[in-house]
Design a protein around this motif. Structure first.
Motif, short mmCIF file in Angstrom:
data_model
loop_
_atom_site.label_atom_id
_atom_site.label_comp_id
_atom_site.label_asym_id
_atom_site.label_seq_id
_atom_site.Cartn_x
_atom_site.Cartn_y
_atom_site.Cartn_z
N ALA A 45 0.76 -1.24 0.23
CA ALA A 45 -0.17 0.03 -0.27
C ALA A 45 1.06 1.19 -0.05
CB ALA A 45 -0.97 -0.22 1.39
N ARG A 46 0.20 2.37 -0.31
CA ARG A 46 0.97 3.67 -0.22
C ARG A 46 1.47 4.04 1.02
NH1 ARG A 46 1.63 7.30 -4.06
NH2 ARG A 46 -0.24 6.07 -5.50
N ARG A 47 0.58 3.77 2.18
CA ARG A 47 0.78 4.35 3.51
C ARG A 47 0.10 3.38 4.30
NH1 ARG A 47 -0.86 8.81 0.95
NH2 ARG A 47 0.70 10.50 0.32
N PRO A 48 0.52 3.09 5.63
CA PRO A 48 -0.21 2.21 6.47
C PRO A 48 -1.63 2.52 6.65
CG PRO A 48 2.11 2.92 7.30
CD PRO A 48 1.74 3.70 6.24
N SER A 49 -1.80 3.69 6.70
CA SER A 49 -3.22 4.04 6.95
C SER A 49 -4.22 3.63 5.68
CB SER A 49 -3.54 5.58 6.90
OG SER A 49 -2.78 6.30 6.13
N TYR A 109 3.91 11.25 11.65
CA TYR A 109 3.81 11.13 13.23
C TYR A 109 3.57 9.84 13.45
CZ TYR A 109 3.69 16.14 12.76
OH TYR A 109 3.96 17.73 12.41
N ARG A 110 3.56 8.80 12.56
CA ARG A 110 3.41 7.39 12.79
C ARG A 110 4.34 6.49 12.40
NH1 ARG A 110 -2.84 5.67 11.65
NH2 ARG A 110 -2.13 4.03 12.95
N PRO A 111 5.27 6.14 13.22
CA PRO A 111 6.50 5.28 12.75
C PRO A 111 6.00 4.04 12.13
CG PRO A 111 6.98 6.02 15.27
CD PRO A 111 5.40 6.50 14.61
N TRP A 112 6.84 3.47 11.19
CA TRP A 112 6.51 2.21 10.79
C TRP A 112 7.78 1.47 10.61
CZ3 TRP A 112 2.88 -0.77 8.80
CH2 TRP A 112 3.29 -1.78 7.85
N THR A 113 7.80 0.18 10.96
CA THR A 113 8.83 -0.63 11.50
C THR A 113 8.89 -1.67 10.47
OG1 THR A 113 7.74 -1.84 13.15
CG2 THR A 113 9.06 0.26 13.69
N GLY A 114 8.00 -1.95 9.49
CA GLY A 114 7.90 -2.73 8.65
C GLY A 114 8.43 -2.57 7.39
N TYR A 115 8.48 -3.41 6.31
CA TYR A 115 9.03 -3.22 5.01
C TYR A 115 8.61 -1.99 4.35
CZ TYR A 115 10.25 -8.20 5.15
OH TYR A 115 10.87 -9.32 5.31
N GLN A 116 9.55 -1.26 3.82
CA GLN A 116 9.28 0.10 3.31
C GLN A 116 9.95 0.35 1.67
OE1 GLN A 116 9.40 3.48 5.64
NE2 GLN A 116 9.70 4.74 4.14
N GLY A 117 9.26 0.91 0.75
CA GLY A 117 9.65 0.69 -0.42
C GLY A 117 8.78 0.21 -1.50
N MET A 118 9.28 0.10 -2.89
CA MET A 118 8.64 -0.61 -3.58
C MET A 118 8.84 -2.16 -3.69
SD MET A 118 6.88 1.74 -5.10
CE MET A 118 6.23 1.20 -6.66
N PHE A 119 7.94 -3.13 -3.73
CA PHE A 119 8.06 -4.55 -3.98
C PHE A 119 9.25 -4.84 -4.83
CE2 PHE A 119 7.18 -8.52 -5.30
CZ PHE A 119 7.12 -9.40 -3.87
N ASN A 120 9.89 -5.55 -4.32
CA ASN A 120 11.10 -6.04 -5.15
C ASN A 120 11.35 -7.51 -5.03
OD1 ASN A 120 13.30 -5.95 -2.99
ND2 ASN A 120 12.60 -3.64 -3.35
N GLN A 121 12.43 -7.94 -5.80
CA GLN A 121 12.94 -9.32 -5.61
C GLN A 121 13.52 -9.70 -4.32
OE1 GLN A 121 16.20 -10.52 -8.40
NE2 GLN A 121 14.93 -12.00 -9.27
N LEU A 122 14.34 -8.63 -4.18
CA LEU A 122 15.08 -8.78 -2.63
C LEU A 122 13.95 -9.02 -1.31
CD1 LEU A 122 17.70 -8.82 -1.08
CD2 LEU A 122 17.47 -6.34 -0.82
N MET A 123 12.93 -8.19 -1.47
CA MET A 123 11.87 -8.40 -0.58
C MET A 123 11.15 -9.80 -0.40
SD MET A 123 9.88 -4.98 -0.41
CE MET A 123 10.77 -3.13 0.11
N LEU A 124 10.89 -10.23 -1.81
CA LEU A 124 10.33 -11.39 -2.10
C LEU A 124 11.31 -12.63 -1.49
CD1 LEU A 124 8.29 -13.40 -3.27
CD2 LEU A 124 9.71 -13.37 -5.44
N GLY A 125 12.26 -12.65 -1.54
CA GLY A 125 13.47 -13.65 -1.10
C GLY A 125 13.36 -13.57 0.57
N LEU A 126 13.38 -12.33 1.20
CA LEU A 126 13.33 -12.27 2.66
C LEU A 126 12.00 -12.77 3.16
CD1 LEU A 126 15.03 -8.69 3.07
CD2 LEU A 126 16.05 -11.04 3.57
#
Length: 358
Positions: free
Chosen positions: A158-162, A192-209
């Motif tokens: 998604a674009r943002r957590p909200s 004003y709302r910290p995000w501790t998960g994955y951030q950025g555009m979905f990519n191959q590196l994220m998929l492997g992790l």
């Protein structure tokens, strides 16, 4: 003796009967879930992942819009669709602004082939973006309601957590079924709302992790076409058997197998040869399509500055002057740069003949 319940006697809903809206639940900005019942009390029979076509009475004449069912067939007394109104939306905007409980609307269906039942497997991978989460919500709820141990990795972007649709409901199911492995990716955090998960555009590196065993899973993907293209590129780059990949477009859900579009992605061919013209250097190199532009440059005695060598740092960004490449990057280049003709040499494979500004 008590009279039989009319709900139990009403049978299965058919689209000759209009749907009655019973509730509207806001989910995210410009997004709502619309829940309907059959006035006769009939039950809904469909497969998780299928869609409905609604006849929406907009001014000037009705329009027909297709929506994936977001509720589960395991809860057959009602049926829900979840829709997001885009800037150019007509039908969905009318529904958000005008549809109210008690109103009736015509529907056609359910139908569609983007279903777990069509592709049974022991392990699943659901990947979606934005409102593409709707069929995944239906399938995940169905598995959750079965009461048996699931084995699904569910990735939603998604674009943002909200703007994550169904976030609380998905987290609730995942907290009670250890077989539902939930991952969220956002492009940017909310202020004003910290995000501790994955951030950025979905990519191959994220998929492997996120999914180390992706090769063993049946993959379902739904979202905008550029997003699904990135998913296909990531999977193909890892050697995934695309016979186990299934997708549903925002704009073109299909009801018949013969209508499923062929995926005509341009990918390097084993054994195929390529030619790279390094324009600024006056050098022409020959290589396999499975070789990267960076490797071909080095083999031709040229130096392209590089760092990570897997599409993250962006050091090897160069201008492509002509031809086509297959590039699977991991966030090291922007969409604007790609549109302007730039590529990352470390993760771009030449297709046929190309020319680069090196």
């Amino acid at each position: 003796m008590a009279a039989p319940s009319p709900i139990l006697d009403a049978g299965v809903w058919h689209d000759s009967e209009p749907l009655e809206c019973v509730s509207i639940l806001p989910e995210a900005p410009h997004t709502a879930t619309f829940t309907f019942r059959a006035p006769s009390g009939a039950l809904f029979d469909f497969q998780a992942g299928q869609f409905l076509t609604l006849e929406i009475p907009v001014p000037g004449g009705p329009v027909h819009r297709t929506y994936t069912i977001s509720s589960s067939p395991s809860r057959p007394r009602s049926i829900s669709i979840t829709a997001k109104a885009q800037e150019t939306s007509v039908g969905t905007r009318w529904m958000i602004d005008n549809l109210a409980p008690g109103m009736k609307i015509k529907a056609i269906g359910p139908t569609g082939l983007f279903c777990m039942a069509q592709h049974p497997a022991e392990k699943y991978l659901f990947i979606s973006a934005g409102s593409g989460i709707t069929p995944m919500m239906s399938m995940s709820t169905y598995m959750f309601d079965l009461g048996t141990r699931s084995d699904v990795v569910l990735i939603n972007c998604a674009r943002r957590p909200s703007e994550i649709i169904f976030r609380e409901r998905l987290e609730h199911m995942a907290s009670r079924d250890p077989g539902i492995d939930l991952k969220f990716v956002v492009e940017e955090p909310d202020i004003y709302r910290p995000w501790t998960g994955y951030q950025g555009m979905f990519n191959q590196l994220m998929l492997g992790l996120m999914t180390p065993d992706y090769l063993e899973r049946e993959v379902f993907c739904c979202g905008p076409e550029p997003f699904m293209q990135a998913v296909r590129d990531a999977l193909a780059g890892f050697g995934f058997d695309m016979e186990h990949y299934h997708q549903e477009s925002f704009h073109a859900p299909v009801a018949n197998e013969e209508d499923i579009p062929e995926l005509d992605d341009t990918v390097p061919e084993e054994g195929a040869r390529a030619e790279i013209v390094f324009a600024a250097s006056g050098v022409t190199g020959h290589c396999a399509e499975t070789d990267t532009v960076l490797a071909a440059a080095k083999a031709s005695g040229l130096n392209i500055p590089s760092g990570c060598t897997f599409g993250v740092c962006g050091t090897c960004r160069i201008k492509k002057l002509s031809g086509e490449v297959h590039m699977v990057h991991n966030g090291g280049i922007s969409e604007d740069d790609i549109e302007a003709g730039y590529i990352l040499a470390c993760c771009s494979n030449p297709i046929g003949r190309i020319e680069v500004e090196v």
